[in-house]
Design a protein around this motif. Structure first.
Motif, PDB file in Angstrom:
ATOM      1  N   LEU A   1       4.722   1.939  -7.212  1.00 12.54           N
ATOM      2  CA  LEU A   1       5.126   1.548  -5.863  1.00 12.54           C
ATOM      3  C   LEU A   1       6.276   0.538  -5.903  1.00 12.54           C
ATOM      4  O   LEU A   1       7.268   0.685  -5.173  1.00 12.54           O
ATOM      5  CB  LEU A   1       3.935   0.957  -5.109  1.00 12.54           C
TER       6      LEU A   1
ATOM      7  N   THR B   1       7.091   6.588  -5.186  1.00 12.90           N
ATOM      8  CA  THR B   1       6.176   6.103  -4.155  1.00 12.90           C
ATOM      9  C   THR B   1       5.053   7.109  -3.921  1.00 12.90           C
ATOM     10  O   THR B   1       3.882   6.727  -3.790  1.00 12.90           O
ATOM     11  CB  THR B   1       6.948   5.815  -2.844  1.00 12.90           C
TER      12      THR B   1
ATOM     13  N   ILE C   1       0.882   6.763  -4.462  1.00 10.72           N
ATOM     14  CA  ILE C   1      -0.160   7.222  -3.534  1.00 10.72           C
ATOM     15  C   ILE C   1      -1.124   8.154  -4.252  1.00 10.72           C
ATOM     16  O   ILE C   1      -2.348   8.060  -4.073  1.00 10.72           O
ATOM     17  CB  ILE C   1       0.484   7.901  -2.304  1.00 10.72           C
ATOM     18  N   TRP C   2      -0.587   9.034  -5.089  1.00 12.04           N
ATOM     19  CA  TRP C   2      -1.427   9.961  -5.857  1.00 12.04           C
ATOM     20  C   TRP C   2      -2.353   9.186  -6.798  1.00 12.04           C
ATOM     21  O   TRP C   2      -3.536   9.464  -6.903  1.00 12.04           O
ATOM     22  CB  TRP C   2      -0.551  10.951  -6.613  1.00 12.04           C
TER      23      TRP C   2
ATOM     24  N   SER D   1      -5.072   7.569  -4.847  1.00 13.57           N
ATOM     25  CA  SER D   1      -6.031   8.533  -4.287  1.00 13.57           C
ATOM     26  C   SER D   1      -7.099   8.969  -5.285  1.00 13.57           C
ATOM     27  O   SER D   1      -8.209   9.310  -4.901  1.00 13.57           O
ATOM     28  CB  SER D   1      -5.291   9.777  -3.778  1.00 13.57           C
TER      29      SER D   1
END
Length: 124
Positions: free
Chosen positions: A16, A56, A60-61, A64
């Motif tokens: 990130l 980015t 997120i992956w 998750s």
């Protein structure tokens, strides 16, 4: 060793920070200079932002936890590829020069250890 959430969050935060802050928001212009060195000046800004967006999405992956083994493999391949290009084509623009390769390797080891050095889970 069991995969830890804190290590997973650290890994995601690296993606990130480098993607959103360094590349998309261009808070570290050196990243665009590296891209320009590799692909040329014409589209370096666009490609830097696209790479940052992809990083980015990677964050997120990672956050998750979806298909985490595939994710870990993708991360390791991407980090190795990016750092190989930078090592040979833009070492003078890297924060620690060619020593960046060592830090990339250590990050790959962290990702590997966090994902593959754990007991099989039957809850997935």
């Amino acid at each position: 060793m069991v995969k830890t959430r804190i290590v997973t969050y650290i890994i995601a935060t690296v993606w990130l920070a480098n993607g959103l802050f360094c590349k998309v928001l261009n808070l570290v212009p050196r990243h665009q200079e590296i891209v320009a060195r590799i692909i040329g000046d014409t589209h370096a800004g666009l490609f830097t932002r696209l790479i940052g967006l992809a990083e980015t999405v990677m964050a997120i992956w990672v956050f998750s936890g979806w298909r985490s083994r595939l994710n870990a493999i993708a991360q390791m391949v991407i980090i190795a590829a990016m750092n190989t290009l930078e090592f040979f084509l833009a070492p003078d623009l890297l924060l620690w020069g060619r020593l960046n390769a060592l830090f990339a390797f250590l990050f790959i080891l962290l990702i590997y250890h966090n994902e593959f050095s754990k007991e099989p889970s039957f809850s997935r």
